[in-house]
Design a protein around this motif. Structure first.
Motif, PDB file in Angstrom:
ATOM      1  N   MET A  20     -23.240 -36.678   7.624  1.00  0.00           N
ATOM      2  CA  MET A  20     -22.420 -37.848   7.333  1.00  0.00           C
ATOM      3  C   MET A  20     -21.796 -37.720   5.949  1.00  0.00           C
ATOM      4  O   MET A  20     -20.624 -38.060   5.756  1.00  0.00           O
ATOM      5  CB  MET A  20     -23.263 -39.118   7.433  1.00  0.00           C
ATOM      6  CG  MET A  20     -22.490 -40.384   7.279  1.00  0.00           C
ATOM      7  SD  MET A  20     -21.346 -40.590   8.638  1.00  0.00           S
ATOM      8  CE  MET A  20     -20.632 -42.146   8.192  1.00  0.00           C
TER       9      MET A  20
ATOM     10  N   SER B 254     -19.004 -35.306   6.180  1.00  0.00           N
ATOM     11  CA  SER B 254     -17.877 -35.935   6.887  1.00  0.00           C
ATOM     12  C   SER B 254     -17.085 -36.842   5.955  1.00  0.00           C
ATOM     13  O   SER B 254     -15.858 -36.800   5.935  1.00  0.00           O
ATOM     14  CB  SER B 254     -18.382 -36.750   8.075  1.00  0.00           C
ATOM     15  OG  SER B 254     -18.994 -35.926   9.019  1.00  0.00           O
ATOM     16  N   ILE B 255     -17.780 -37.655   5.188  1.00  0.00           N
ATOM     17  CA  ILE B 255     -17.105 -38.546   4.246  1.00  0.00           C
ATOM     18  C   ILE B 255     -16.378 -37.730   3.180  1.00  0.00           C
ATOM     19  O   ILE B 255     -15.239 -38.031   2.820  1.00  0.00           O
ATOM     20  CB  ILE B 255     -18.113 -39.516   3.595  1.00  0.00           C
ATOM     21  CG1 ILE B 255     -18.667 -40.491   4.625  1.00  0.00           C
ATOM     22  CG2 ILE B 255     -17.465 -40.275   2.447  1.00  0.00           C
ATOM     23  CD1 ILE B 255     -19.828 -41.321   4.114  1.00  0.00           C
TER      24      ILE B 255
ATOM     25  N   MET C  74     -13.289 -35.822   4.968  1.00  0.00           N
ATOM     26  CA  MET C  74     -12.313 -36.574   5.748  1.00  0.00           C
ATOM     27  C   MET C  74     -11.091 -36.941   4.916  1.00  0.00           C
ATOM     28  O   MET C  74      -9.965 -36.853   5.393  1.00  0.00           O
ATOM     29  CB  MET C  74     -12.933 -37.835   6.333  1.00  0.00           C
ATOM     30  CG  MET C  74     -11.957 -38.676   7.085  1.00  0.00           C
ATOM     31  SD  MET C  74     -12.184 -38.954   8.813  1.00  0.00           S
ATOM     32  CE  MET C  74     -13.813 -38.684   9.217  1.00  0.00           C
TER      33      MET C  74
ATOM     34  N   ASP D  81     -21.548 -46.967   8.595  1.00  0.00           N
ATOM     35  CA  ASP D  81     -21.133 -45.576   8.452  1.00  0.00           C
ATOM     36  C   ASP D  81     -19.653 -45.414   8.784  1.00  0.00           C
ATOM     37  O   ASP D  81     -18.945 -44.642   8.147  1.00  0.00           O
ATOM     38  CB  ASP D  81     -21.965 -44.670   9.353  1.00  0.00           C
ATOM     39  CG  ASP D  81     -23.430 -44.649   8.973  1.00  0.00           C
ATOM     40  OD1 ASP D  81     -23.780 -45.210   7.906  1.00  0.00           O
ATOM     41  OD2 ASP D  81     -24.231 -44.089   9.741  1.00  0.00           O
TER      42      ASP D  81
ATOM     43  N   LEU E  62     -16.383 -43.782   6.675  1.00  0.00           N
ATOM     44  CA  LEU E  62     -15.494 -42.761   7.244  1.00  0.00           C
ATOM     45  C   LEU E  62     -14.036 -43.209   7.194  1.00  0.00           C
ATOM     46  O   LEU E  62     -13.150 -42.448   6.791  1.00  0.00           O
ATOM     47  CB  LEU E  62     -15.893 -42.452   8.687  1.00  0.00           C
ATOM     48  CG  LEU E  62     -17.107 -41.560   8.876  1.00  0.00           C
ATOM     49  CD1 LEU E  62     -17.472 -41.462  10.349  1.00  0.00           C
ATOM     50  CD2 LEU E  62     -16.839 -40.175   8.314  1.00  0.00           C
TER      51      LEU E  62
ATOM     52  N   SER F  47     -12.672 -43.208   3.645  1.00  0.00           N
ATOM     53  CA  SER F  47     -12.306 -41.856   3.241  1.00  0.00           C
ATOM     54  C   SER F  47     -10.997 -41.427   3.903  1.00  0.00           C
ATOM     55  O   SER F  47     -10.136 -40.820   3.266  1.00  0.00           O
ATOM     56  CB  SER F  47     -13.435 -40.886   3.609  1.00  0.00           C
ATOM     57  OG  SER F  47     -13.118 -39.577   3.213  1.00  0.00           O
TER      58      SER F  47
END
Length: 140
Positions: A52, A55-56, A59, A98, A102, A105
Motif C-alpha cells: 500500500m 502504491s501511494i 501513484m 486506504d 490512493l 496521490s
C-alpha cells in the motif's frame, strides 16, 4: 470551421522539456512521499501493508506522467479514463480510508501533470492536516 479554430486557439499545446518533466515528477514524488508518511502515521496502530505504501508513493508520479502525456488530446484522455476506472474495481481495498490515500496521490499527480504544482502543494498539505487531525482526535 471557424468554431473549431477558435477552440484550438485557446488550447495550449506546448512541448514538454526535460526540466519541466523532472520538476513535475520530482514535486509529485515528494508530495506522494509526504502522503505515504501520513498514511504510515495514521495507520501505525492498526497496521498496513508495504504494498500500500509503494502504491501511494508511485501513484502520484505515474499519474503526472500520464497527464503530461495526454496533454490536450481528447482521444488519449478517453482511452486512459477506462484504465483509471479500474483502480477501484481491480484492487482489493480492505479499509475505505486506504482508497482516500490512493486517490489523493492520484489527484496530486494529475494536478502536477497539468502544471498546477502550487495548487497541488496547498491541497495536499490541507488534506493531510485534516487526515492527521481526524486520526489524532479518533474521528476516523
Amino acid at each position: 470551421m471557424d468554431f473549431f479554430n477558435q477552440i484550438l486557439h485557446f488550447v495550449n499545446i506546448s512541448t514538454i522539456t526535460v526540466g519541466v518533466a523532472l520538476k513535475t515528477i520530482g514535486v509529485t514524488l515528494g508530495l506522494s512521499l509526504l502522503i505515504s508518511l501520513v498514511f504510515i502515521f495514521t495507520h501505525r496502530k492498526t497496521g498496513f501493508s508495504s504494498s500500500m505504501i509503494i502504491s501511494i508513493l508511485l501513484m502520484g508520479p505515474i499519474a503526472s506522467i500520464i497527464v503530461v502525456c495526454i496533454g490536450s488530446n481528447l482521444a488519449r484522455a478517453i482511452s486512459i479514463g477506462g484504465g483509471l476506472a479500474l483502480i477501484r474495481y481491480r484492487n482489493t481495498i480492505e479499509d475505505p480510508r486506504d482508497l482516500v490515500y490512493l486517490f489523493l496521490s492520484l489527484a496530486t499527480g494529475m494536478a502536477c501533470g497539468t502544471g498546477f504544482i502550487g495548487y497541488a502543494i496547498v491541497a495536499v498539505v490541507i488534506l493531510l492536516i485534516v487526515l492527521v487531525i481526524a486520526n489524532v482526535t479518533k474521528f476516523d
